[in-house]
Design a protein around this motif. Structure first.
Motif, PDB file in Angstrom:
ATOM      1  N   HIS A  34       0.846  -1.192   0.000  1.00  0.00           N
ATOM      2  CA  HIS A  34       0.000   0.000   0.000  1.00  0.00           C
ATOM      3  C   HIS A  34       0.881   1.241   0.000  1.00  0.00           C
ATOM      4  O   HIS A  34       1.828   1.352   0.774  1.00  0.00           O
ATOM      5  CB  HIS A  34      -0.899   0.009   1.238  1.00  0.00           C
ATOM      6  CG  HIS A  34      -1.751   1.233   1.330  1.00  0.00           C
ATOM      7  ND1 HIS A  34      -2.829   1.441   0.499  1.00  0.00           N
ATOM      8  CD2 HIS A  34      -1.665   2.325   2.136  1.00  0.00           C
ATOM      9  CE1 HIS A  34      -3.388   2.604   0.802  1.00  0.00           C
ATOM     10  NE2 HIS A  34      -2.691   3.158   1.775  1.00  0.00           N
ATOM     11  N   TYR A  35       0.576   2.161  -0.893  1.00  0.00           N
ATOM     12  CA  TYR A  35       1.372   3.391  -1.024  1.00  0.00           C
ATOM     13  C   TYR A  35       0.454   4.484  -1.542  1.00  0.00           C
ATOM     14  O   TYR A  35      -0.228   4.303  -2.549  1.00  0.00           O
ATOM     15  CB  TYR A  35       2.528   3.160  -2.001  1.00  0.00           C
ATOM     16  CG  TYR A  35       3.547   4.278  -2.040  1.00  0.00           C
ATOM     17  CD1 TYR A  35       4.760   4.160  -1.373  1.00  0.00           C
ATOM     18  CD2 TYR A  35       3.302   5.453  -2.740  1.00  0.00           C
ATOM     19  CE1 TYR A  35       5.704   5.181  -1.415  1.00  0.00           C
ATOM     20  CE2 TYR A  35       4.231   6.484  -2.773  1.00  0.00           C
ATOM     21  CZ  TYR A  35       5.432   6.338  -2.120  1.00  0.00           C
ATOM     22  OH  TYR A  35       6.378   7.355  -2.136  1.00  0.00           O
ATOM     23  N   HIS A 244      12.928  -0.837  -3.635  1.00  0.00           N
ATOM     24  CA  HIS A 244      13.886   0.260  -3.489  1.00  0.00           C
ATOM     25  C   HIS A 244      13.714   1.210  -4.670  1.00  0.00           C
ATOM     26  O   HIS A 244      13.415   0.777  -5.784  1.00  0.00           O
ATOM     27  CB  HIS A 244      15.320  -0.281  -3.459  1.00  0.00           C
ATOM     28  CG  HIS A 244      16.371   0.766  -3.207  1.00  0.00           C
ATOM     29  ND1 HIS A 244      16.423   1.502  -2.042  1.00  0.00           N
ATOM     30  CD2 HIS A 244      17.396   1.212  -3.987  1.00  0.00           C
ATOM     31  CE1 HIS A 244      17.444   2.335  -2.098  1.00  0.00           C
ATOM     32  NE2 HIS A 244      18.047   2.192  -3.265  1.00  0.00           N
ATOM     33  N   THR A 245      13.904   2.487  -4.430  1.00  0.00           N
ATOM     34  CA  THR A 245      13.859   3.498  -5.487  1.00  0.00           C
ATOM     35  C   THR A 245      15.080   4.394  -5.359  1.00  0.00           C
ATOM     36  O   THR A 245      15.453   4.785  -4.248  1.00  0.00           O
ATOM     37  CB  THR A 245      12.576   4.351  -5.387  1.00  0.00           C
ATOM     38  OG1 THR A 245      11.437   3.501  -5.590  1.00  0.00           O
ATOM     39  CG2 THR A 245      12.565   5.452  -6.443  1.00  0.00           C
ATOM     40  N   THR A 253      14.737   5.388 -10.733  1.00  0.00           N
ATOM     41  CA  THR A 253      14.585   3.964 -11.037  1.00  0.00           C
ATOM     42  C   THR A 253      14.083   3.178  -9.837  1.00  0.00           C
ATOM     43  O   THR A 253      14.423   3.486  -8.698  1.00  0.00           O
ATOM     44  CB  THR A 253      15.924   3.371 -11.518  1.00  0.00           C
ATOM     45  OG1 THR A 253      16.948   3.625 -10.542  1.00  0.00           O
ATOM     46  CG2 THR A 253      16.355   4.003 -12.838  1.00  0.00           C
ATOM     47  N   GLY A 254      13.281   2.126 -10.124  1.00  0.00           N
ATOM     48  CA  GLY A 254      12.738   1.266  -9.082  1.00  0.00           C
ATOM     49  C   GLY A 254      13.242  -0.154  -9.234  1.00  0.00           C
ATOM     50  O   GLY A 254      13.492  -0.630 -10.349  1.00  0.00           O
ATOM     51  N   GLN A 255      13.377  -0.847  -8.109  1.00  0.00           N
ATOM     52  CA  GLN A 255      14.011  -2.160  -8.103  1.00  0.00           C
ATOM     53  C   GLN A 255      13.186  -3.250  -8.779  1.00  0.00           C
ATOM     54  O   GLN A 255      13.716  -4.049  -9.536  1.00  0.00           O
ATOM     55  CB  GLN A 255      14.326  -2.569  -6.662  1.00  0.00           C
ATOM     56  CG  GLN A 255      15.025  -3.914  -6.530  1.00  0.00           C
ATOM     57  CD  GLN A 255      15.523  -4.167  -5.118  1.00  0.00           C
ATOM     58  OE1 GLN A 255      15.737  -3.234  -4.343  1.00  0.00           O
ATOM     59  NE2 GLN A 255      15.715  -5.427  -4.765  1.00  0.00           N
ATOM     60  N   TYR A 261       4.920   2.349  -7.350  1.00  0.00           N
ATOM     61  CA  TYR A 261       4.247   3.498  -6.732  1.00  0.00           C
ATOM     62  C   TYR A 261       5.235   4.573  -6.314  1.00  0.00           C
ATOM     63  O   TYR A 261       5.074   5.752  -6.651  1.00  0.00           O
ATOM     64  CB  TYR A 261       3.425   3.045  -5.514  1.00  0.00           C
ATOM     65  CG  TYR A 261       2.215   2.225  -5.851  1.00  0.00           C
ATOM     66  CD1 TYR A 261       1.067   2.811  -6.379  1.00  0.00           C
ATOM     67  CD2 TYR A 261       2.211   0.851  -5.657  1.00  0.00           C
ATOM     68  CE1 TYR A 261      -0.053   2.059  -6.689  1.00  0.00           C
ATOM     69  CE2 TYR A 261       1.104   0.076  -5.969  1.00  0.00           C
ATOM     70  CZ  TYR A 261      -0.022   0.682  -6.487  1.00  0.00           C
ATOM     71  OH  TYR A 261      -1.122  -0.075  -6.808  1.00  0.00           O
ATOM     72  N   GLU A 262       6.263   4.181  -5.572  1.00  0.00           N
ATOM     73  CA  GLU A 262       7.220   5.196  -5.107  1.00  0.00           C
ATOM     74  C   GLU A 262       7.991   5.791  -6.277  1.00  0.00           C
ATOM     75  O   GLU A 262       8.260   6.995  -6.300  1.00  0.00           O
ATOM     76  CB  GLU A 262       8.196   4.616  -4.091  1.00  0.00           C
ATOM     77  CG  GLU A 262       9.134   5.688  -3.551  1.00  0.00           C
ATOM     78  CD  GLU A 262      10.092   5.227  -2.483  1.00  0.00           C
ATOM     79  OE1 GLU A 262      10.837   6.081  -1.957  1.00  0.00           O
ATOM     80  OE2 GLU A 262      10.107   4.022  -2.167  1.00  0.00           O
ATOM     81  N   THR A 263       8.357   4.955  -7.251  1.00  0.00           N
ATOM     82  CA  THR A 263       9.093   5.477  -8.400  1.00  0.00           C
ATOM     83  C   THR A 263       8.257   6.505  -9.147  1.00  0.00           C
ATOM     84  O   THR A 263       8.753   7.586  -9.505  1.00  0.00           O
ATOM     85  CB  THR A 263       9.498   4.325  -9.337  1.00  0.00           C
ATOM     86  OG1 THR A 263      10.258   3.358  -8.604  1.00  0.00           O
ATOM     87  CG2 THR A 263      10.344   4.842 -10.492  1.00  0.00           C
TER      88      THR A 263
END
Length: 277
Positions: A34-35, A244-245, A253-255, A261-263
């Motif tokens: 959830h983000y 991770h971002t 970049t996102g892992q 979501y965070e990226t």
């Protein structure tokens, strides 16, 4: 006879509870966590979401493609912020979907929204060819992953040229998971690899081994390190649950599939501080 009925009832209850709660349990472990992305007003800006055209794992011939949430999550993060979003691929045309990524228990809410969105589905089946596009028409270029991306994102000269020109124009370049391979063919302003000396992330070698897809031709961690990138990542009790971002200038970049979501949030945050290029 009674014990047979009881057994069937118990099995039915277990099956129902599994169907009902397994997606939530996977989210608790870290799949599509959830983000909440804050509201952004970026009307008039444009984003390009790039996915793979490749639909088979060689040499097994099993179906593959783009991983659903790796493009649907940023797609709707951009749409919700007021951006106009186009879909593209190295060759244009239909973007295949990685089996399982759009079905229970992995399908995200954004996957379901995308599948019910006539425009989005049309664009997925009729994506624009990278060679036909001008990076100056977009504010952000985002490259999604999925195992199919290991076969054509880094190998596409057209995508390498497009990303090189986008970087020279100061555009934001984003990726998730195998999408980072789309950065690997591009050059920086000095002619060196775009990612050389820069902090980036993508799916790890350990995650690739966990999924049993070491047969794929390109592995993001391996290729990024070869090019001199500063590769960052996180680990978990099982790495597919890690996320991770990284942010390094215009590279965001996102892992993996959990990082969309965070990226997307960090991309929108960056866009909100920039003038419309």
């Amino acid at each position: 006879m009674t014990w047979i009925i009881i057994t069937l009832v118990v099995l039915a209850v277990v099956a129902f509870l599994t169907y009902l709660y397994l997606p939530a349990f996977l989210r608790l472990l870290g799949i599509h966590p959830h983000y909440t992305i804050p509201d952004f007003d970026l009307n008039g800006r444009r984003a390009l979401v790039v996915c793979t055209n490749h639909n088979r794992l060689d040499p097994s011939n099993k179906a593959t493609g783009a991983f659903g949430s790796e493009f649907t999550v940023p797609y709707y993060a951009f749409v919700n912020a007021g951006l106009e979003v186009d879909m593209a691929s190295p060759k244009g045309g239909e973007i295949p979907i990685q089996p399982g990524s759009w079905s229970w228990p992995l399908a995200s809410d954004d996957d379901k929204r995308f599948m019910a969105d006539k425009k989005a589905m049309h664009d997925l089946k009729n994506s624009k060819a990278i060679a036909d596009l001008d990076p100056n028409d977009y504010d952000v270029i985002f490259m999604a992953g999925g195992w199919g991306a290991a076969y054509d994102l880094m190998q596409s000269d057209e995508l390498a040229d497009f990303v090189t020109r986008a970087n020279a124009a100061g555009k934001i370049l984003g990726s998730v998971c195998h999408g980072a391979l789309g950065l690997c063919g591009a050059k920086g302003l000095d002619g060196d690899p775009l990612v050389k000396g820069r902090r980036v992330t993508g799916v790890t070698n350990n995650q690739i081994n966990t999924f049993g897809i070491a047969i794929t031709p390109k592995h993001p961690e391996e290729e990024l390190r070869k090019l001199g990138a500063i590769f960052e990542c996180q680990h978990a009790f099982r790495d597919p649950f890690a996320t991770h971002t990284t942010i390094d200038g215009n590279l965001i970049t996102g892992q993996n599939q959990n990082s969309g979501y965070e990226t997307a949030h960090r991309i929108l945050e960056k866009m909100a501080t920039q003038r419309n290029l």
